[in-house]
Scaffold this motif. Sequence first.
Motif, PDB file in Angstrom:
ATOM      1  N   TYR A 143      35.234  32.331  34.231  1.00 53.11           N
ATOM      2  CA  TYR A 143      36.447  32.857  33.893  1.00 53.11           C
ATOM      3  C   TYR A 143      37.645  31.663  34.497  1.00 53.11           C
ATOM      4  O   TYR A 143      38.511  31.462  33.840  1.00 53.11           O
ATOM      5  CB  TYR A 143      36.703  34.207  34.207  1.00 53.11           C
ATOM      6  N   PHE A 144      37.282  31.598  35.758  1.00 52.28           N
ATOM      7  CA  PHE A 144      38.214  30.598  36.373  1.00 52.28           C
ATOM      8  C   PHE A 144      38.384  29.330  35.541  1.00 52.28           C
ATOM      9  O   PHE A 144      39.487  28.909  35.149  1.00 52.28           O
ATOM     10  CB  PHE A 144      37.939  30.194  37.805  1.00 52.28           C
ATOM     11  N   LEU A 182      40.149  29.606  32.210  1.00 49.80           N
ATOM     12  CA  LEU A 182      41.158  29.792  32.121  1.00 49.80           C
ATOM     13  C   LEU A 182      42.106  28.617  32.414  1.00 49.80           C
ATOM     14  O   LEU A 182      43.087  28.255  31.737  1.00 49.80           O
ATOM     15  CB  LEU A 182      41.745  31.085  32.864  1.00 49.80           C
ATOM     16  N   TYR A 189      39.494  37.544  42.964  1.00 47.04           N
ATOM     17  CA  TYR A 189      39.073  38.610  43.089  1.00 47.04           C
ATOM     18  C   TYR A 189      37.588  38.719  43.182  1.00 47.04           C
ATOM     19  O   TYR A 189      37.132  39.401  43.864  1.00 47.04           O
ATOM     20  CB  TYR A 189      39.429  39.421  41.519  1.00 47.04           C
ATOM     21  N   TYR A 190      36.861  37.660  42.468  1.00 46.55           N
ATOM     22  CA  TYR A 190      35.346  37.723  42.694  1.00 46.55           C
ATOM     23  C   TYR A 190      35.183  37.101  43.864  1.00 46.55           C
ATOM     24  O   TYR A 190      33.863  37.443  44.136  1.00 46.55           O
ATOM     25  CB  TYR A 190      34.907  36.916  41.232  1.00 46.55           C
ATOM     26  N   PHE A 230      46.533  33.448  36.181  1.00 45.85           N
ATOM     27  CA  PHE A 230      45.204  34.588  36.108  1.00 45.85           C
ATOM     28  C   PHE A 230      44.035  34.000  36.114  1.00 45.85           C
ATOM     29  O   PHE A 230      43.220  34.646  36.797  1.00 45.85           O
ATOM     30  CB  PHE A 230      45.215  35.062  34.445  1.00 45.85           C
ATOM     31  N   ALA A 231      43.910  32.613  36.345  1.00 48.81           N
ATOM     32  CA  ALA A 231      42.731  32.019  36.641  1.00 48.81           C
ATOM     33  C   ALA A 231      42.539  31.846  38.113  1.00 48.81           C
ATOM     34  O   ALA A 231      41.234  32.447  38.780  1.00 48.81           O
ATOM     35  CB  ALA A 231      42.649  30.442  36.325  1.00 48.81           C
ATOM     36  N   TRP A 232      43.463  31.865  38.999  1.00 47.46           N
ATOM     37  CA  TRP A 232      43.567  31.935  40.375  1.00 47.46           C
ATOM     38  C   TRP A 232      43.245  33.475  40.772  1.00 47.46           C
ATOM     39  O   TRP A 232      42.550  33.620  41.807  1.00 47.46           O
ATOM     40  CB  TRP A 232      44.769  31.243  41.169  1.00 47.46           C
ATOM     41  N   ILE A 233      43.874  34.323  40.196  1.00 50.81           N
ATOM     42  CA  ILE A 233      43.804  35.782  40.503  1.00 50.81           C
ATOM     43  C   ILE A 233      42.240  36.215  40.178  1.00 50.81           C
ATOM     44  O   ILE A 233      41.739  36.882  40.989  1.00 50.81           O
ATOM     45  CB  ILE A 233      44.605  36.748  39.580  1.00 50.81           C
ATOM     46  N   THR A 234      41.928  35.814  39.103  1.00 47.35           N
ATOM     47  CA  THR A 234      40.258  36.063  38.771  1.00 47.35           C
ATOM     48  C   THR A 234      39.321  35.570  39.859  1.00 47.35           C
ATOM     49  O   THR A 234      38.530  36.080  40.182  1.00 47.35           O
ATOM     50  CB  THR A 234      40.077  35.522  37.474  1.00 47.35           C
ATOM     51  N   LEU A 235      39.534  34.238  40.354  1.00 49.33           N
ATOM     52  CA  LEU A 235      38.848  33.521  41.258  1.00 49.33           C
ATOM     53  C   LEU A 235      38.854  34.234  42.439  1.00 49.33           C
ATOM     54  O   LEU A 235      37.880  34.683  43.193  1.00 49.33           O
ATOM     55  CB  LEU A 235      39.277  32.075  41.378  1.00 49.33           C
ATOM     56  N   GLY A 237      33.004  35.171  37.351  1.00 49.95           N
ATOM     57  CA  GLY A 237      34.305  34.784  38.110  1.00 49.95           C
ATOM     58  C   GLY A 237      34.462  33.432  37.922  1.00 49.95           C
ATOM     59  O   GLY A 237      35.379  32.965  37.611  1.00 49.95           O
TER      60      GLY A 237
END
Length: 113
Positions: free
Chosen positions: A85-86, A89, A39-40, A32-37, A82
């Motif tokens: 958040y990365f 997480l 995305y942003y 989820f950390a990589w998905i968030t990064l 973002g």
Amino acid sequence: MTESNEKSKTNFAGAYFDRDSVLRLARLADIFAWITLIYYAVQAGVALTVFILQIARGLMALPGLTDYIQQFLWIFQPALPGLLYFIGLQAIGKVLLIFMDMEDNTRRAARPK
């Protein structure tokens, strides 16, 4: 007599948590950390591309350097959460693994020799 629906035992001596679920949770935090990064980063990339296309097509005329700097700050400001958040997480995933190692080492040290 053993039942067939009993959970398979692991070689982990911990009694307070399931080792596999902690590893799964740490892995999910990393994913989820990589998905968030991503995305942003895509969001900032799209905003930057739109800004550059507007300048190139003459739809936006900015008179000075400070106007360009302000536009870039507005584009990249939403990417800052973002990044945070990365980092958060990733830290959660690593802290889970550290706590699991600490618990395992404490149990190992408490065993009689």
